[in-house]
Design an enzyme around this catalytic site. Sequence first.
Site, PDB file in Angstrom:
ATOM      1  N   GLY A  16       1.274  -1.075  -0.498  1.00  0.00           N
ATOM      2  CA  GLY A  16      -0.273  -0.649  -0.541  1.00  0.00           C
ATOM      3  C   GLY A  16       0.986   1.650  -0.293  1.00  0.00           C
ATOM      4  N   SER A  18       1.431   2.756  -2.487  1.00  0.00           N
ATOM      5  CA  SER A  18       1.191   4.615  -2.965  1.00  0.00           C
ATOM      6  C   SER A  18      -0.348   4.907  -2.397  1.00  0.00           C
ATOM      7  CB  SER A  18       0.877   3.512  -4.103  1.00  0.00           C
ATOM      8  OG  SER A  18      -0.052   2.705  -4.355  1.00  0.00           O
ATOM      9  N   TYR A 146     -15.642  -5.551   5.503  1.00  0.00           N
ATOM     10  CA  TYR A 146     -14.382  -4.749   5.822  1.00  0.00           C
ATOM     11  C   TYR A 146     -14.093  -4.722   7.184  1.00  0.00           C
ATOM     12  CZ  TYR A 146     -11.044  -1.131   6.225  1.00  0.00           C
ATOM     13  OH  TYR A 146      -9.685   0.143   6.356  1.00  0.00           O
TER      14      TYR A 146
END
Length: 324
Positions: A16, A18, A146
């Site tokens: 992650g 970016s 999630y």
Amino acid sequence: MASESKAGPMRVLVTGGSGLLGKAIEHVVQQQGGKLEGEEWIFLSSKDADLVDVGQTRAVFEKYRPTHVVHLAAKVGGLYQHMRENLHFLRDNIKMNDNVLQTAHEMGVSKVVSCLSSCIFPDKTTYPIDETMIHNGPPHDSNFGYSHAKRMIDVQNRAYFQQYGHRYTAVIPTNVFGPFDNFNIENGHVLSALINKTYKAKKEGTPVTVCGSGAPRRQFVYSLDVGRLIIWVLREYEEIDPIILSVGGEDEISIKEAVDFIAEALDFKGNMHFDTTLSDGQMKKTANNAKLRRYLPDFTFTPLKEAIKMTCDWFVDNPDIART
Ligand SMILES: NC(=O)c1ccc[n+]([C@@H]2O[C@H](COP(=O)([O-])OP(=O)(O)OC[C@H]3O[C@@H](n4cnc5c(N)ncnc54)[C@H](OP(=O)(O)O)[C@@H]3O)[C@@H](O)[C@H]2O)c1
């Protein structure tokens, strides 16, 4: 914060890399002297490997052979996307987290720091909420997929410690904002979406309409502060149990105060309208940062007004790369 690493030279793989937090860590490491002698930091995006795929995960670990991992990659979305696709958020995140943790285990990675979120806490709870309360009741219905996937990271960390003695742990940031955030007005995080909305209103000479009364209070944290804290966790924090990375409850501000800071930073002189026909969401969901304060009593968070100003300046100066 201690500047010496207990772990010795590290080759750190940041998944992650970016995103909002990945870019913040990269900035601290590359431009603020956060990298120690002999260290190597590798920042991955989904273009380097789709971490939902175990083969691609193994290949990228084989390529870089990390000693340490900061696992930030996650499938994240706006409220309505979560409500429509709980199954996708559950399955993709479970797979991604299991692929990263199990590959780290198989390749002898000595430490993994993963990222949970304060939005995975139980829906019905008492406040301020702390690290011991993650599993004390179901999460909010809107993003249960999630949330359960994220909660399993904590379960898995404890199991890797119990069976193999690995010190894999997790951090829990509250509401992060900063350069490289998602500024999309519909799907972005509240503060960054408001920055985009206000900037657009200034350009078009229209008023800003804020959803709700502006009264709810939130703990906002600047991404570069969280980046510095994650690097500290990687080097110094020895517990398996997670740690909340946030300003304290006393630094919580209302959405109205945040909007005022944004208007000042962008020199917006138009009208602000609060649409009270729209839902406010929860009024407060204060997270307790006492554990962080026990470890780092002197850590200084960037004053919010200053952090909002820097984020607004970045947004205005980077129209080509800002996610809108
Ligand atoms: N932002 C917050 O307020 C906040 C608060 C608490 C916790 N967190 C947690 O912090 C972590 C980082 O959040 P963020 O806000 O920095 O996220 P973000 O800006 O949305 O970035 C998500 C990152 O995950 C990568 N990614 C997504 N799907 C992937 C896949 N299938 N394979 C490989 N990489 C993938 C993205 O790569 P691409 O750029 O290539 O798509 C990007 O680098 C997440 O775990 C999030 O849950 C965030």
